[in-house]
Design an enzyme around this catalytic site. Structure first.
Site, mmCIF file in Angstrom:
data_model
loop_
_atom_site.group_PDB
_atom_site.id
_atom_site.type_symbol
_atom_site.label_atom_id
_atom_site.label_comp_id
_atom_site.label_asym_id
_atom_site.label_seq_id
_atom_site.Cartn_x
_atom_site.Cartn_y
_atom_site.Cartn_z
ATOM 1 N N LYS A 194 1.022 4.220 -2.822
ATOM 2 C CA LYS A 194 0.746 5.632 -2.513
ATOM 3 C C LYS A 194 1.974 6.507 -2.794
ATOM 4 C CE LYS A 194 -3.585 5.381 -1.170
ATOM 5 N NZ LYS A 194 -4.667 5.965 -1.986
ATOM 6 N N TYR B 289 0.852 -1.208 0.000
ATOM 7 C CA TYR B 289 0.000 0.000 0.000
ATOM 8 C C TYR B 289 0.883 1.253 0.000
ATOM 9 C CZ TYR B 289 -3.490 3.340 1.868
ATOM 10 O OH TYR B 289 -4.318 4.422 2.062
HETATM 11 N N1 LIG Z 1 -9.348 6.074 5.937
HETATM 12 C C1 LIG Z 1 -8.072 6.367 6.095
HETATM 13 O O1 LIG Z 1 -7.540 6.364 7.218
HETATM 14 C C2 LIG Z 1 -7.245 6.770 4.918
HETATM 15 C C3 LIG Z 1 -6.031 7.414 5.160
HETATM 16 C C4 LIG Z 1 -5.243 7.810 4.081
HETATM 17 C C5 LIG Z 1 -5.688 7.612 2.794
HETATM 18 N N2 LIG Z 1 -6.869 6.964 2.573
HETATM 19 C C6 LIG Z 1 -7.287 6.809 1.170
HETATM 20 O O2 LIG Z 1 -8.534 7.446 1.024
HETATM 21 C C7 LIG Z 1 -9.236 6.874 -0.070
HETATM 22 C C8 LIG Z 1 -10.650 6.519 0.383
HETATM 23 O O3 LIG Z 1 -10.565 5.472 1.325
HETATM 24 P P1 LIG Z 1 -11.567 5.332 2.579
HETATM 25 O O4 LIG Z 1 -10.729 5.194 3.781
HETATM 26 O O5 LIG Z 1 -12.617 6.372 2.536
HETATM 27 O O6 LIG Z 1 -12.154 3.872 2.324
HETATM 28 P P2 LIG Z 1 -13.500 3.370 1.656
HETATM 29 O O7 LIG Z 1 -13.356 1.917 1.493
HETATM 30 O O8 LIG Z 1 -14.671 3.901 2.419
HETATM 31 O O9 LIG Z 1 -13.518 4.097 0.229
HETATM 32 C C9 LIG Z 1 -12.922 3.534 -0.892
HETATM 33 C C10 LIG Z 1 -13.921 3.602 -2.019
HETATM 34 O O10 LIG Z 1 -13.284 3.153 -3.231
HETATM 35 C C11 LIG Z 1 -14.182 2.276 -3.894
HETATM 36 N N3 LIG Z 1 -13.428 1.387 -4.765
HETATM 37 C C12 LIG Z 1 -12.595 0.372 -4.414
HETATM 38 N N4 LIG Z 1 -12.102 -0.222 -5.515
HETATM 39 C C13 LIG Z 1 -12.610 0.459 -6.565
HETATM 40 C C14 LIG Z 1 -12.458 0.319 -7.973
HETATM 41 N N5 LIG Z 1 -11.696 -0.642 -8.499
HETATM 42 N N6 LIG Z 1 -13.126 1.188 -8.776
HETATM 43 C C15 LIG Z 1 -13.925 2.145 -8.263
HETATM 44 N N7 LIG Z 1 -14.106 2.305 -6.938
HETATM 45 C C16 LIG Z 1 -13.455 1.470 -6.110
HETATM 46 C C17 LIG Z 1 -14.919 1.536 -2.774
HETATM 47 O O11 LIG Z 1 -16.121 0.974 -3.245
HETATM 48 C C18 LIG Z 1 -15.131 2.690 -1.793
HETATM 49 O O12 LIG Z 1 -16.308 3.405 -2.111
HETATM 50 C C19 LIG Z 1 -8.394 5.668 -0.527
HETATM 51 O O13 LIG Z 1 -7.608 6.040 -1.644
HETATM 52 C C20 LIG Z 1 -7.519 5.404 0.692
HETATM 53 O O14 LIG Z 1 -6.305 4.760 0.336
HETATM 54 C C21 LIG Z 1 -7.658 6.538 3.596
#
Ligand SMILES: NC(=O)c1ccc[n+]([C@@H]2O[C@H](COP(=O)([O-])OP(=O)(O)OC[C@H]3O[C@@H](n4cnc5c(N)ncnc54)[C@H](O)[C@@H]3O)[C@@H](O)[C@H]2O)c1
Length: 270
Positions: free
Chosen positions: A159, A155
């Site tokens: 990123k 991951y």
């Molecule tokens: N939550 C955290 O702590 C955190 C921290 C840093 C970065 N992020 C990043 O934030 C972003 C959102 O993550 P989140 O934490 O809200 O999780 P989440 O799982 O709620 O959101 C991810 C979304 O991406 C969608 N998705 C997954 N694979 C897909 C694909 N192939 N095509 C289209 N959509 C797809 C899922 O259905 C979901 O709606 C991600 O890129 C994640 O890496 C999250």
């Protein structure tokens, strides 16, 4: 927030992985508050319809960001409905918590295929139709791009790739007046089920209190406000940058325990 209504008026913005209660919920809210026309992408028709229903005027496009044919169709369907897109938020992403020497090829390809290749595929389709200024892309990276913990190597690598790509994309698109930046969130609790798990609640409390200099939970809307700024004309001279939204987590050199000891030592000396 006062003073933001209309900041993104007339802008059609595609948000990938926009369904559900995750970070995208805050992004959609912040952009809608600023007058953007939302184009929400998700994996299933039901999820997309539910998100569209929450945002008057929004349109939905179903598709998998890791599949080139889906991505082309998503952008075609979007532009057919709302005209040229002048904003893109590459939010779709998946995580993986497995030591790198236990990861198989399929797991690697899944994570990198969505988190990095997907960002490139959607950015490419967006760039080909974007008419120019005020076009802007915001990629959702992570604090893991620069420092990480055990099990997050794949991951973190994806990123870190997103942040490198953000710079390359900014350089390529700059002469056309189109910008590309990223946000790097810290830990944002997004799974509603966590509230029912005592050990998860305790971990989140400890992380917020002991590891973040700002003892404040990071919420999806905090990421949304940063994305809104990076899409708006207020950031018109900013491109190729990463805005970290981590309550200070990565600004501090040592962990919470060492920092607390340092404070105690200093207090003891004075
Ligand atoms: N939550 C955290 O702590 C955190 C921290 C840093 C970065 N992020 C990043 O934030 C972003 C959102 O993550 P989140 O934490 O809200 O999780 P989440 O799982 O709620 O959101 C991810 C979304 O991406 C969608 N998705 C997954 N694979 C897909 C694909 N192939 N095509 C289209 N959509 C797809 C899922 O259905 C979901 O709606 C991600 O890129 C994640 O890496 C999250």
């Amino acid at each position: 927030m006062n003073g933001v209504a209309g900041t993104l008026a007339g802008r059609a913005v595609l948000i990938t992985g926009a369904t559900g209660a995750g970070i995208a919920s805050g992004i959609c809210r912040a952009l809608a508050d600023a007058g953007a026309r939302l184009v929400v992408n998700g994996l299933t028709g039901d999820d997309v319809a539910a998100t569209v229903a929450r945002h008057p005027g929004a349109v939905g496009v179903v598709g998998d960001v890791s599949r080139p044919d889906d991505v082309e169709r998503v952008v075609e369907e979007a532009t057919a409905q709302v005209g040229p897109l002048t904003g893109l938020v590459n939010n779709a992403g998946v995580g993986l918590s497995t030591p790198f020497d236990e990861v198989d090829e399929a797991q690697f390809d899944h994570v990198v295929g969505i988190d990095l290749r997907g960002v490139w595929l959607v950015s490419r389709a967006f760039a080909r139709q974007c008419p120019g200024p005020p076009g802007a892309i915001v990629n959702v990276s992570s604090v893991h791009a620069r420092s990480t913990i055990s099990g997050f190597g794949i991951y973190a690598g994806a990123k870190a790739g997103v942040e490198g790509f953000t710079r390359g994309c900014a350089v390529d698109l700059g002469p056309r007046g189109v910008r590309c930046n990223a946000i790097a969130p810290g830990y944002v609790p997004v799974d509603p089920a966590l509230a029912d798990r005592a050990h998860a609640v305790e971990w989140i409390d400890r992380h917020t209190r002991d590891e973040q200099p700002l003892h404040r939970l990071i919420e999806p809307i905090d990421c949304g406000w940063a994305v809104r700024f990076l899409l708006s004309e207020e950031s018109r001279c900013i491109t190729g940058q990463v805005l970290t939204v981590d309550a200070g987590l990565t600004a501090r050199l040592y962990d919470g325990e060492t920092t607390a000891r340092t404070h105690a030592d200093r207090a003891g000396r004075s």
